[in-house]
Structure formats: C-alpha cells, structure tokens
Enzyme design. Structure first.
Site, short mmCIF file in Angstrom:
data_model
loop_
_atom_site.label_atom_id
_atom_site.label_comp_id
_atom_site.label_asym_id
_atom_site.label_seq_id
_atom_site.Cartn_x
_atom_site.Cartn_y
_atom_site.Cartn_z
N ASN A 116 28.34 -6.22 20.33
CA ASN A 116 28.54 -4.89 19.75
C ASN A 116 27.20 -4.15 19.85
O ASN A 116 26.28 -4.41 19.08
CB ASN A 116 28.97 -5.05 18.28
CG ASN A 116 29.12 -3.73 17.56
OD1 ASN A 116 28.88 -2.66 18.14
ND2 ASN A 116 29.52 -3.79 16.31
N LYS B 177 24.49 -6.41 18.14
CA LYS B 177 25.00 -7.49 17.29
C LYS B 177 25.74 -8.45 18.20
O LYS B 177 26.47 -8.02 19.10
CB LYS B 177 25.99 -6.94 16.27
CG LYS B 177 25.36 -6.36 15.05
CD LYS B 177 26.44 -6.22 13.96
CE LYS B 177 26.15 -5.01 13.13
NZ LYS B 177 27.28 -4.53 12.38
N ARG C 204 32.76 -4.61 21.90
CA ARG C 204 33.26 -3.48 21.11
C ARG C 204 32.90 -2.20 21.86
O ARG C 204 31.74 -1.98 22.24
CB ARG C 204 32.58 -3.46 19.75
CG ARG C 204 32.97 -2.25 18.95
CD ARG C 204 32.15 -2.12 17.71
NE ARG C 204 32.62 -0.99 16.92
CZ ARG C 204 31.83 -0.23 16.18
NH1 ARG C 204 30.54 -0.47 16.13
NH2 ARG C 204 32.32 0.77 15.50
N HIS D 131 37.34 2.77 13.59
CA HIS D 131 37.46 1.56 12.75
C HIS D 131 38.80 0.85 13.01
O HIS D 131 39.27 0.08 12.16
CB HIS D 131 37.39 1.87 11.24
CG HIS D 131 36.05 2.33 10.76
ND1 HIS D 131 35.91 3.29 9.79
CD2 HIS D 131 34.80 1.97 11.10
CE1 HIS D 131 34.63 3.51 9.56
NE2 HIS D 131 33.92 2.72 10.35
N HIS E 28 38.62 1.36 4.58
CA HIS E 28 37.46 0.67 5.15
C HIS E 28 36.22 1.43 4.69
O HIS E 28 36.00 2.57 5.11
CB HIS E 28 37.55 0.64 6.69
CG HIS E 28 36.31 0.07 7.32
ND1 HIS E 28 36.26 -1.19 7.88
CD2 HIS E 28 35.06 0.57 7.44
CE1 HIS E 28 35.05 -1.43 8.31
NE2 HIS E 28 34.30 -0.37 8.06
N ASN F 165 29.06 1.70 5.85
CA ASN F 165 28.21 2.88 6.07
C ASN F 165 29.06 4.04 6.56
O ASN F 165 28.89 5.17 6.16
CB ASN F 165 27.10 2.56 7.07
CG ASN F 165 25.97 1.83 6.38
OD1 ASN F 165 25.57 2.21 5.28
ND2 ASN F 165 25.48 0.78 7.00
N ARG G 204 27.12 10.80 6.26
CA ARG G 204 28.01 11.82 6.86
C ARG G 204 28.79 12.54 5.77
O ARG G 204 29.24 11.92 4.81
CB ARG G 204 28.98 11.15 7.84
CG ARG G 204 28.35 10.75 9.14
CD ARG G 204 29.33 9.96 10.00
NE ARG G 204 28.86 8.61 10.21
CZ ARG G 204 29.62 7.61 10.63
NH1 ARG G 204 30.89 7.79 10.91
NH2 ARG G 204 29.11 6.39 10.78
N ASP H 115 22.80 4.13 0.37
CA ASP H 115 23.22 2.76 0.15
C ASP H 115 23.94 2.65 -1.20
O ASP H 115 23.37 2.95 -2.24
CB ASP H 115 21.97 1.87 0.16
CG ASP H 115 22.33 0.41 0.20
OD1 ASP H 115 22.97 -0.07 -0.76
OD2 ASP H 115 21.98 -0.25 1.19
N MET H 116 25.21 2.22 -1.15
CA MET H 116 26.01 2.22 -2.38
C MET H 116 25.47 1.26 -3.43
O MET H 116 25.60 1.50 -4.62
CB MET H 116 27.47 1.89 -2.04
CG MET H 116 28.40 2.05 -3.20
SD MET H 116 28.36 3.71 -3.93
CE MET H 116 29.72 4.50 -3.10
N GLY I 122 33.93 -1.66 0.00
CA GLY I 122 35.28 -2.05 -0.44
C GLY I 122 35.34 -3.50 -0.91
O GLY I 122 36.06 -3.83 -1.85
N ASN J 36 32.64 -5.34 -2.01
CA ASN J 36 31.61 -5.78 -2.96
C ASN J 36 31.33 -4.86 -4.13
O ASN J 36 30.44 -5.16 -4.92
CB ASN J 36 30.28 -5.97 -2.21
CG ASN J 36 30.39 -7.00 -1.10
OD1 ASN J 36 30.80 -8.12 -1.36
ND2 ASN J 36 30.06 -6.60 0.12
N GLU K 290 35.51 -7.89 12.23
CA GLU K 290 35.78 -7.20 13.50
C GLU K 290 35.48 -8.11 14.68
O GLU K 290 36.16 -8.05 15.70
CB GLU K 290 34.95 -5.91 13.57
CG GLU K 290 35.50 -4.85 12.62
CD GLU K 290 34.55 -3.70 12.35
OE1 GLU K 290 33.59 -3.92 11.60
OE2 GLU K 290 34.76 -2.61 12.88
P1 AMP Z 1 28.90 -2.21 5.95
O1 AMP Z 1 28.62 -1.00 6.83
O2 AMP Z 1 30.34 -2.64 5.99
O3 AMP Z 1 27.94 -3.35 6.16
O4 AMP Z 1 28.66 -1.71 4.43
C1 AMP Z 1 27.42 -1.24 4.00
C2 AMP Z 1 27.58 -0.65 2.63
O5 AMP Z 1 28.07 -1.63 1.71
C3 AMP Z 1 26.27 -0.13 2.03
O6 AMP Z 1 26.48 1.12 1.41
C4 AMP Z 1 25.95 -1.19 0.98
O7 AMP Z 1 25.17 -0.68 -0.06
C5 AMP Z 1 27.34 -1.52 0.50
N1 AMP Z 1 27.32 -2.76 -0.31
C6 AMP Z 1 27.11 -4.02 0.10
N2 AMP Z 1 27.09 -4.86 -0.99
C7 AMP Z 1 27.31 -4.09 -2.09
C8 AMP Z 1 27.39 -4.34 -3.51
N3 AMP Z 1 27.27 -5.57 -3.99
N4 AMP Z 1 27.61 -3.27 -4.33
C9 AMP Z 1 27.74 -2.02 -3.85
N5 AMP Z 1 27.66 -1.72 -2.53
C10 AMP Z 1 27.45 -2.74 -1.67
#
Ligand code: AMP
Length: 406
Positions: A12, A19, A89, A178, A209, A212, A242, A284-285, A334, A336, A388
């Site tokens: 990917n 990756k 991918r 996605h 989904h 990021n 975005r 970053d969530m 979703g 975590n 994926e």
């Molecule tokens: P991904 O692109 O699927 O790797 O997802 C990245 C996103 O997941 C980022 O915004 C991370 O901050 C969020 N994320 C991962 N772990 C947690 C967690 N424990 N609580 C809140 N957000 C998380």
C-alpha cells in the site's frame, strides 16, 4: 502451487510511505503474518519499521531512499518468508474497475488514465506496482481498488445535480472510497450473524469507517448502495484534516471576496480543516478526547460536530436500505473511541439503535463484538476491526484462483 494455500505480499503505497504485509493463507497460522511501514521516503529521514521472519522488531534508516529502494531493503529482511502473489492497494479505479484486476500493460495504462481523479494517490500506487514488477517479474500481481466496491451504487446515488455534460464528458460523479474496508467489515458482520442462526439474510448494514479519513456506507446483500465520499475523498464526514461537506458556494465566495486562489482553498479544505481546523489543536481523535476531558473548548466543539455530522450521514444513508439489520463501527476511531460511538448513537435512537453503555466501554481492544442493548432492540451495533490487507490478500487469491493464466 495453489494461491489459496500460500501467502500474499500486500503493498500500500502513499506519496512518501509504503505499508507492507505478508498475509498467510487460511491454512497457515495467523502468527505467520508480518507487517511494517517505510516512511518519509525521498527525504534524509527515510526509515523502515517492521519485523523479521523471526518476529524481531527492527528500524532501518534508508536516507534518501525511494519506494523501490525501501522495498529492496524490506525484502532482504524478509528472506525465508515465501509468498506466491502480490496484491496492491490502488485508490482510484474510476468507472473502469468494478473488481480487482490482474496487473498487465492494459491495467497499468487504465490506472494511469485515472490519475487526474486521484493526482496524489494513483501515481504513488503505480510507483509501488512498477517496483514490484521489476523485482518479481514472474509473480502474479493484482490491483485492488478502493472505489470498486461502490460501483454497484444506483445512478441516482452517484450522479451530482450539475449539467449532464460534466458527467458525460468529464466523468464528474460520485465514486466513493474505503471500499476494501466497507466490504471486509460488512462481510464479517454478515458471516458472524449467519453463525448465530437467527436470520438468513439478505442483510442491510450501515457502516462507519472512522480513521484519519472517514466515510459511511449503506450495504445491502453485500453490495454498496450509497456512500458518503464522492469524486474525491473530501466529500462527506468531518475527518482529521478534511472538511467533509461544505456549501459548494464557499470556494467562489472566498475567491471573490478575499482573492484566495482555488489551489489555496483546496489545501485549506484538505489539510487544515476537519478536527484540526475546528479544534485548533489536533487532527488526532485520541488527543482530542483527552483534551476535551480537561475542558478544552475547541476539542469539545470538534467532537460535537464530528458526532453530529456522522449521525446525520448515517441517518441519510438509511434511505438507501430496504431494511436495517445493524450498524458497524470500524477504523482507528470507530474501533477505539467509545465516547464517539456513544455520542453518535445518542442521536440515532429513532432508527432503533440502543447502546449498552457498559458493553461499549468494556469491549476488548482489537476484537469484534456487539454493543447494543439486547433487551430493547432488534438492531445490532457491531464494532469490527478492519483489515484491509487481509481483504486485499483474499481478493488477490480469489482472482488468481478464478483465472490462473498465463
Ligand atoms: P486510522 O487512520 O484507522 O489508523 O485511525 C487513526 C485515528 O484513530 C486517529 O484519529 C487516532 O487518534 C484514532 N484513535 C486510535 N486510537 C484511539 C483511541 N484509543 N481513542 C480515540 N481515538 C483513537
């Protein structure tokens, strides 16, 4: 050798990252899976992080290394790990690719032709393919497209209400992204539900989904009927950087009143908006949920807007389904972030979704599970970790089994 019985190397490529994963076949132990990441490619800080065949973690500096050099270094570390096919991918397959495709000169040309629709992603994907074609001229290689799953959308879902020649002459339409993830988690939810023997389907799933990049999808009987992303991955939900949906009049307004260029506005909407733009803190969530708990006003606002817009999108997509059997959360957020699931579901009780607050909090990280209040609703709420790479490997094997060639 049967492709179903041997491992697949999955690649990917992003513009400065690569990756990789070697996905064992179903008959091999899951521990045989190895994966890693090359990042900052083309810069002095280029490096690879991964695991050897013996399972030892390593970091390797490859200053100035490009995709091909990184791949060669990765392969040296992977000696002793056999694979019999390569799955790539590819982000945009346009209307040309409705399924995965075995890579040959015609497929390469069609991917290149789609580049205007994904100017950042498709060239990087092609670079990865060209590197592995050079290194493994005799191995079968397959392209798996993010857009292909959504080629089943009905025309009323994929047309924009703009002059018809925008589509007929320039292919301006909704494509969706996605798809590999939406397909994987909806298939898994279906097979887990069938195992319970309570219903035989067909099943209707709403999928969120949330990584990021974020998108929703309505899946009926294994087919995507609508999705939130469009011509580009900018449409739809609030994402890390975005904006998702905005009034389409805003760019012209900014250009007219402030003299901003379209190129500048495009950068602002793609890289400085979303959670980052709203919070003024982070894309970053995890950072935002921690900051919101400390009372950071921007983080609180970003989370509120994110969840409201997500619930609104899921409710809108429910119109595409003849019947709703459940909702699936996946992606880093979703899977975590129980707070995000809870806030979103609070807005969806009129669709029959009722959360079990305790199950939501206690679901073990990385595992699939149901978090609905069993006593009050027939509608399932699943959390399913996406994979994926496994889906790309499965589609690669399925295609090669179906058409062994040469
Ligand atoms: P991904 O692109 O699927 O790797 O997802 C990245 C996103 O997941 C980022 O915004 C991370 O901050 C969020 N994320 C991962 N772990 C947690 C967690 N424990 N609580 C809140 N957000 C998380």
């Amino acid at each position: 050798m049967s492709h179903a019985s041997s491992a697949v190397l999955v690649i990917n490529c992003g513009s400065s990252s690569l990756k990789y994963a070697v996905i064992p076949s179903e008959s091999m132990p899951r521990s045989a899976r190895i994966e890693g990441l090359a990042e900052a490619l083309g810069t002095p800080a280029a490096r690879i992080k991964g695991k050897t065949a013996q399972g030892e973690a390593f970091t390797l500096e490859v200053p100035g290394g490009d995709h091909a050099q990184a791949l060669e270094a990765i392969l040296q570390r992977m000696e002793g790990i056999p694979f019999s096919a390569i799955g790539h991918r590819v982000v945009h397959g346009g209307e040309h690719f409705t399924h995965a495709a075995r890579i040959d000169a015609a497929v390469l040309a069609a991917i290149a032709q789609t580049t205007p629709l994904a100017p950042l992603h498709n060239p990087a994907n092609l670079t990865g393919i060209q590197s592995t074609l050079r290194l493994f001229p005799d191995l079968p290689q397959v392209a798996v497209f993010d857009t292909a799953f959504h080629q089943t959308l009905p025309e009323h879902a994929w047309r924009y209400a703009v002059p018809a020649d925008w589509y007929t002459e320039h292919r301006i339409r909704r494509y969706g992204f996605h798809g590999t993830s939406h397909r994987y988690v909806s298939q898994l939810a279906t097979s887990l539900t069938l195992n319970e023997n309570v219903s035989t389907g067909p099943f209707g799933w709403l999928v969120a989904h949330l990584g990021n990049g974020c998108s929703t999808c309505a899946v009926w009987d294994g087919k995507s009927l609508d999705t939130s992303m469009g011509l580009t991955p900018l449409e739809g939900l609030v994402m890390g950087t975005r904006s998702g949906d905005i009034d389409p009049g805003i760019p012209a307004h900014l250009q007219r009143t402030l003299g901003w260029s379209l190129a500048d506005i495009d950068i602002q909407l793609n890289r400085h908006s979303g959670l980052l733009g709203l919070s003024g803190l982070s894309n970053d969530m995890r950072t935002l949920t921690e900051a919101a708990a400390q009372g950071h006003a921007g983080a609180v606002l970003a989370i509120e807007v994110f969840c409201y817009r997500l619930a609104k999108s899921l409710a809108a997509l429910s119109c595409a389904l003849p019947e709703i059997h459940g909702l699936i959360f996946t992606g880093g957020i979703g899977e975590n972030a129980p707070l995000i699931r809870e806030k979103t579901l609070r807005l969806l009780s009129h669709l029959g979704f009722h959360l079990d607050a305790q199950a939501n909090l206690s679901l073990p990280r990385g595992s699939a599970g149901r978090i609905e209040l069993a006593s009050s609703t027939p509608r399932a709420i699943w959390v399913i970790p996406t994979d994926e790479e496994a889906q790309i490997a499965a589609e690669t094997c399925a295609l090669l089994e179906a058409s062994p060639l040469h």
